[in-house]
Design a protein around this motif. Sequence first.
Motif, PDB file in Angstrom:
ATOM      1  N   SER A  67      37.453  50.973  90.690  1.00  0.00           N
ATOM      2  CA  SER A  67      38.355  52.141  90.703  1.00  0.00           C
ATOM      3  C   SER A  67      39.683  51.801  90.037  1.00  0.00           C
ATOM      4  N   SER A  68      40.214  50.620  90.327  1.00  0.00           N
ATOM      5  CA  SER A  68      41.522  50.254  89.764  1.00  0.00           C
ATOM      6  C   SER A  68      41.470  50.175  88.246  1.00  0.00           C
ATOM      7  N   VAL A  69      40.420  49.554  87.723  1.00  0.00           N
ATOM      8  CA  VAL A  69      40.323  49.417  86.273  1.00  0.00           C
ATOM      9  C   VAL A  69      40.157  50.792  85.611  1.00  0.00           C
ATOM     10  N   LEU A  70      39.321  51.655  86.213  1.00  0.00           N
ATOM     11  CA  LEU A  70      39.124  52.988  85.629  1.00  0.00           C
ATOM     12  C   LEU A  70      40.419  53.797  85.683  1.00  0.00           C
ATOM     13  N   LYS A  71      41.179  53.631  86.757  1.00  0.00           N
ATOM     14  CA  LYS A  71      42.488  54.312  86.850  1.00  0.00           C
ATOM     15  C   LYS A  71      43.434  53.835  85.768  1.00  0.00           C
ATOM     16  N   LYS A  72      43.431  52.532  85.528  1.00  0.00           N
ATOM     17  CA  LYS A  72      44.309  51.972  84.509  1.00  0.00           C
ATOM     18  C   LYS A  72      43.912  52.475  83.122  1.00  0.00           C
ATOM     19  N   ASP A 125      33.673  68.126  90.380  1.00  0.00           N
ATOM     20  CA  ASP A 125      34.596  67.857  89.288  1.00  0.00           C
ATOM     21  C   ASP A 125      35.525  66.686  89.545  1.00  0.00           C
ATOM     22  N   ILE A 126      35.027  65.661  90.218  1.00  0.00           N
ATOM     23  CA  ILE A 126      35.934  64.585  90.595  1.00  0.00           C
ATOM     24  C   ILE A 126      35.671  63.352  89.734  1.00  0.00           C
ATOM     25  N   PRO A 127      36.690  62.853  89.018  1.00  0.00           N
ATOM     26  CA  PRO A 127      36.460  61.635  88.244  1.00  0.00           C
ATOM     27  C   PRO A 127      36.220  60.462  89.206  1.00  0.00           C
ATOM     28  N   PRO A 128      35.393  59.517  88.804  1.00  0.00           N
ATOM     29  CA  PRO A 128      35.007  58.440  89.730  1.00  0.00           C
ATOM     30  C   PRO A 128      36.204  57.701  90.331  1.00  0.00           C
ATOM     31  N   GLU A 129      37.262  57.549  89.504  1.00  0.00           N
ATOM     32  CA  GLU A 129      38.386  56.756  90.010  1.00  0.00           C
ATOM     33  C   GLU A 129      39.209  57.513  91.057  1.00  0.00           C
ATOM     34  N   ASP A 130      38.931  58.819  91.207  1.00  0.00           N
ATOM     35  CA  ASP A 130      39.648  59.596  92.216  1.00  0.00           C
ATOM     36  C   ASP A 130      38.818  59.836  93.478  1.00  0.00           C
ATOM     37  N   MET A 131      37.638  59.275  93.537  1.00  0.00           N
ATOM     38  CA  MET A 131      36.746  59.531  94.677  1.00  0.00           C
ATOM     39  C   MET A 131      37.215  58.905  95.977  1.00  0.00           C
ATOM     40  N   GLY A 132      38.051  57.901  95.859  1.00  0.00           N
ATOM     41  CA  GLY A 132      38.468  57.174  97.055  1.00  0.00           C
ATOM     42  C   GLY A 132      37.548  55.985  97.271  1.00  0.00           C
ATOM     43  N   LEU A 133      38.080  55.024  97.980  1.00  0.00           N
ATOM     44  CA  LEU A 133      37.400  53.747  98.141  1.00  0.00           C
ATOM     45  C   LEU A 133      36.089  53.877  98.915  1.00  0.00           C
ATOM     46  N   ARG A 143      39.867  39.821  95.636  1.00  0.00           N
ATOM     47  CA  ARG A 143      39.388  38.707  96.439  1.00  0.00           C
ATOM     48  C   ARG A 143      38.108  38.087  95.845  1.00  0.00           C
ATOM     49  N   TYR A 144      37.170  38.934  95.424  1.00  0.00           N
ATOM     50  CA  TYR A 144      35.871  38.421  94.974  1.00  0.00           C
ATOM     51  C   TYR A 144      35.584  38.627  93.494  1.00  0.00           C
ATOM     52  N   PHE A 145      36.496  39.287  92.770  1.00  0.00           N
ATOM     53  CA  PHE A 145      36.205  39.625  91.367  1.00  0.00           C
ATOM     54  C   PHE A 145      37.404  39.354  90.464  1.00  0.00           C
ATOM     55  N   ILE A 146      37.103  39.158  89.171  1.00  0.00           N
ATOM     56  CA  ILE A 146      38.181  39.252  88.189  1.00  0.00           C
ATOM     57  C   ILE A 146      37.794  40.316  87.154  1.00  0.00           C
ATOM     58  N   ALA A 147      38.826  41.004  86.644  1.00  0.00           N
ATOM     59  CA  ALA A 147      38.645  41.977  85.561  1.00  0.00           C
ATOM     60  C   ALA A 147      39.446  41.450  84.382  1.00  0.00           C
ATOM     61  N   PHE A 148      38.784  41.322  83.227  1.00  0.00           N
ATOM     62  CA  PHE A 148      39.490  40.805  82.051  1.00  0.00           C
ATOM     63  C   PHE A 148      38.928  41.422  80.787  1.00  0.00           C
ATOM     64  N   CYS A 149      39.713  41.331  79.702  1.00  0.00           N
ATOM     65  CA  CYS A 149      39.233  41.744  78.387  1.00  0.00           C
ATOM     66  C   CYS A 149      38.613  40.507  77.738  1.00  0.00           C
ATOM     67  N   PRO A 150      37.316  40.527  77.406  1.00  0.00           N
ATOM     68  CA  PRO A 150      36.677  39.328  76.875  1.00  0.00           C
ATOM     69  C   PRO A 150      37.326  38.844  75.578  1.00  0.00           C
TER      70      PRO A 150
END
Length: 343
Positions: A265-270, A119-127, A222-229
């Motif tokens: 994980s950060s984006v899903l948490k947000k 029952d663990i949401p993906p964003e809570d699984m830990g890195l 460091r290697y990615f960007i997350a944005f709203c297109p």
Amino acid sequence: MKKTGLNELRKDPLLGRWIAVLSKSLPPSEYAQAIPQETVKESSCILCPGRESETPMEIMRSGYSSTADPGRKWSTRVVANFDPVFTVEGDLGRSGEGMYDKMNSIGAHEIIIESPYHDIPPEDMGLDQMTRVVQTYRDRMADLEKDTRLRYTLIYKNYGRTAGALSAHPASYLVSTPVIPKRVKEELANAKQYFAYKERCIFCDIMREEMRTEKRIIIESRYFIAFCPYASKFAFETWLVPKRHNCAFQDVRADELEDLALILSSVLKKLRALFPYLSYNYFIHSAPNRVTRKDHWHTLGEDFHWHIEIMPRFLRTTGFEWGSGFYILPTSPEIAAKYLREV
Ligand SMILES: [Zn+2]
Ligand SMILES: [Zn+2]
Ligand SMILES: [Zn+2]
């Protein structure tokens, strides 16, 4: 909130499709979300540890390295889908039927069990666990690329009822097909055309533009960007794009995978912080299998750039959108990114 002005039409540079951004930009509280329903209970879940012999054929598993829980025998497991649409046995059997063409439903259809915990949401699984999940994605894609009958592998996740999730047990899916799916074909064709015209990768250009204006960026790692297109189809749609140009997801490096786990994980948490009952889908768009074929183009390595698209599923899509493919965006990507940045 900003006063209502003119709505805006935006053209998606990749697909050439138009979408409409409503000027009043709804806040997160205005979105209807499906209330979570009764899902499969842990006691009757066959994806849970201890019932390995009851699942369809196991394709791979990754070991469990923690000493904290020695009872756990695996951290991720991949099994054949219960009711596969595509199966690996047989040949393509391409043939004609009158004016039509057909072939056998050869391919792969797999369930990627993301965690032994029910029952663990993906964003809570830990890195560490999230890193193992994306490693499993990569390993399966690399393996399926070797099958010369297959042309494309799509890995996707359904989270929440309205996104089509069947069980609470964290899982993603993989479908490998002998043809390139239409949606991917459109991206490939448009990226190729852009490259032919400008001799630059459209995704690298989009990323440069996003990093220049910063208006739609949610986070940068460091290697990615997350944005709203710029021309999102859905409100709060988010893309994760690797900064290093690379057409195929299976070619990611180990350090990039760890960083991907972090930003995903950060984006899903947000998203969950803004929408506690959010349903979403995400999928990886990577290059088609790179085997030599007569219709294979030479610039694929340069013109395509793998990425992940995260699509929140609100109960807002109407007959107009389904019928026309013309999307109406009630919150602008700039304002959605601002909410996600600040939450
Ligand atoms: Zn379970
Ligand atoms: Zn690129
Ligand atoms: Zn895409």
